[in-house]
Design a protein around this motif. Sequence first.
Motif, short mmCIF file in Angstrom:
data_model
loop_
_atom_site.label_atom_id
_atom_site.label_comp_id
_atom_site.label_asym_id
_atom_site.label_seq_id
_atom_site.Cartn_x
_atom_site.Cartn_y
_atom_site.Cartn_z
N GLN A 250 0.82 -1.20 0.00
CA GLN A 250 0.00 0.00 0.00
C GLN A 250 0.86 1.26 0.00
N GLN A 251 1.93 1.25 0.80
CA GLN A 251 2.81 2.41 0.84
C GLN A 251 3.48 2.64 -0.51
N GLN A 252 3.88 1.55 -1.20
CA GLN A 252 4.49 1.69 -2.52
C GLN A 252 3.50 2.26 -3.52
N GLN A 253 2.24 1.77 -3.48
CA GLN A 253 1.23 2.28 -4.39
C GLN A 253 0.95 3.76 -4.14
N GLN A 254 0.83 4.13 -2.88
CA GLN A 254 0.58 5.53 -2.56
C GLN A 254 1.74 6.40 -3.01
N SER A 255 2.95 5.91 -2.83
CA SER A 255 4.13 6.67 -3.25
C SER A 255 4.15 6.88 -4.75
N SER A 256 3.83 5.80 -5.52
CA SER A 256 3.84 5.92 -6.99
C SER A 256 2.75 6.88 -7.45
#
Length: 595
Positions: free
Chosen positions: A85-91
């Motif tokens: 989730q953190q990776q998706q939000q960052s992208s």
Amino acid sequence: MKQLKDQKFKLIRMLTRRNWLLRCSILINVAVLLYLCSHVLIGGGNFALGPAYIISDESMLKAPQTAQYRTHIPAHVAQQQQQQQQQQQSSRQEEREALLQAGRSSVVVKIQEDGISVQEVPQQQQPQQLLQPQNQQDQLLLLDPARDVDNTNNNVNLDDRRFDVPTETSNSNNNNNGPSGSNNKIADALYQDAAVVAGAGAGLLNASDIFSTTASIDLDAKLRSLLNCHDRDYEPYIGQRGDFWVLKNYIRAEHGELRCHETITYTTHADYTFLDNLIPLLERWNAPVSLAMHAPGTDFAPTISAIKYLRDCLPESHLVRQFVTFHIYFSSKHIPKNVPKYDKVLEQPSNCTLPAPYFNVSSSQLYKTQKKLLYPVNVGRNIARDAAMTHFLLASDIELYPNPGLVHKFLEMIVRNEPVLQRKNPRVFPLSIFEVDSSSPVPRDKTELQELLRSGKAISFHKRVCSSCHGVPKSKEWIAANETDDLGVFHIGKRVGYFVHWEPIYIGTHADPHYDERLSWEGKSDKMTQGYALCVLDYDFHILDNAFLVHKPGIKVLKKDPKRAMLAAKTNQLIKKIIYPELQVMYGTRKGCAV
């Protein structure tokens, strides 16, 4: 033995009751579990009722708010999900920042009660009612497929942006001489970023930009069914017509190919000295024009220059580019020295700093006049008519301006298909014609026309030249009748009696008889033979109640012209001795019909 059987039977009955109780208990437990799962699934969702549905994908990632129904997730699995989730939000955050740096924004499409609206929403200032209050995610826009889009208050004739009056901006990137670049569909704009769509902002789309309105689809389908016509090609063509070379579709309008039922084409003819009439004609007609230009010998070069000037150098040039297709014709004995190919003719730009090539030019300067050539008026009429792609056409003269809105109202009348239009006779739809003095504006509707007639500033066409040639049946009653919102048939007339020499100008079709190409403008009576053919074929003349033509300002008076009188006498002999006997053979005779 009997007691054992009874006990066994009682035991089976007891077990059966318990089995049903167990089944009921299982069903109840399953129902409770389904109920709890449904709350878990939709508890964090964000659902809005209304004509447009905007669903945030962030809500799908939120944990359910009711702790007692939370599903147990192992620690290592929860950690992996949190990292994803953190990776998706960052992208997503990086993508938003890139869009902001590029100065781009989002387009929100909403179905409203009065049509479709497009709203440009900057990425930094998106409305809170459309977004989640926390970290905003990408938005998914769902349009309700069950709802019709009905813009009934808009002009259903302009259901295609080809017939919307374009702006200079919208035409700046169009191809100068090709139909392919002009047919931009609104579907492209709906899914583009707003920065790509020039001038995108909050507001309703016009009916001309929406193909799928209920009214336009209904009108289109009814016209196609009623007319049962065939589409025609729009390709450039070089050919011969009797003694004349014809460059058909030499300079094409940007509307591209047309379906035969969707509009009406104004077909006309001219030499380049009459091109000052084109802009006022287009401002009122606002639909396709097929224009045949007579350009023999050295008249060819100024004709092309005048066309390019009209397409490039005037505030109204977008009208010319959008609607007018030019055809060129000249005698085989007077071929120009150089005739560029159709795809090369517009390569050299027009010099807009010079006066218009058609401005302040007298007929004595024409090659035609110097070589004492007659103006082949009916050759031009037939070329322009045959090149029209639409079923309905208005074969007229370039100095005659129609009242605005005629195309739309006429097609609506055809769709209504009232009993008067269901007669079996062939028919045409004549327009009443008027002149106004040089100091008066051209009237835009019948009410303005009536005011000019009452004040004496307007008269019936050719009233002081040849009143019987253009006298319309029931003309006094037509003038006295009040204007109405719709177009209809005021009276059905015939070309007999007092009107036996009537030369009507009308909305007709390709099925109507052609004009005799042996007749010239100088010899007069150039439409008489066609009028005779219409009479013999028992045409009905459906005179329209709120439609009319007005000649370029300036009332005509009869002038003595000995040369033209001599040519008119020769023409009368040609008609009497040669053309009239031919017409009797080809069309027959009918009592009351005359040339």
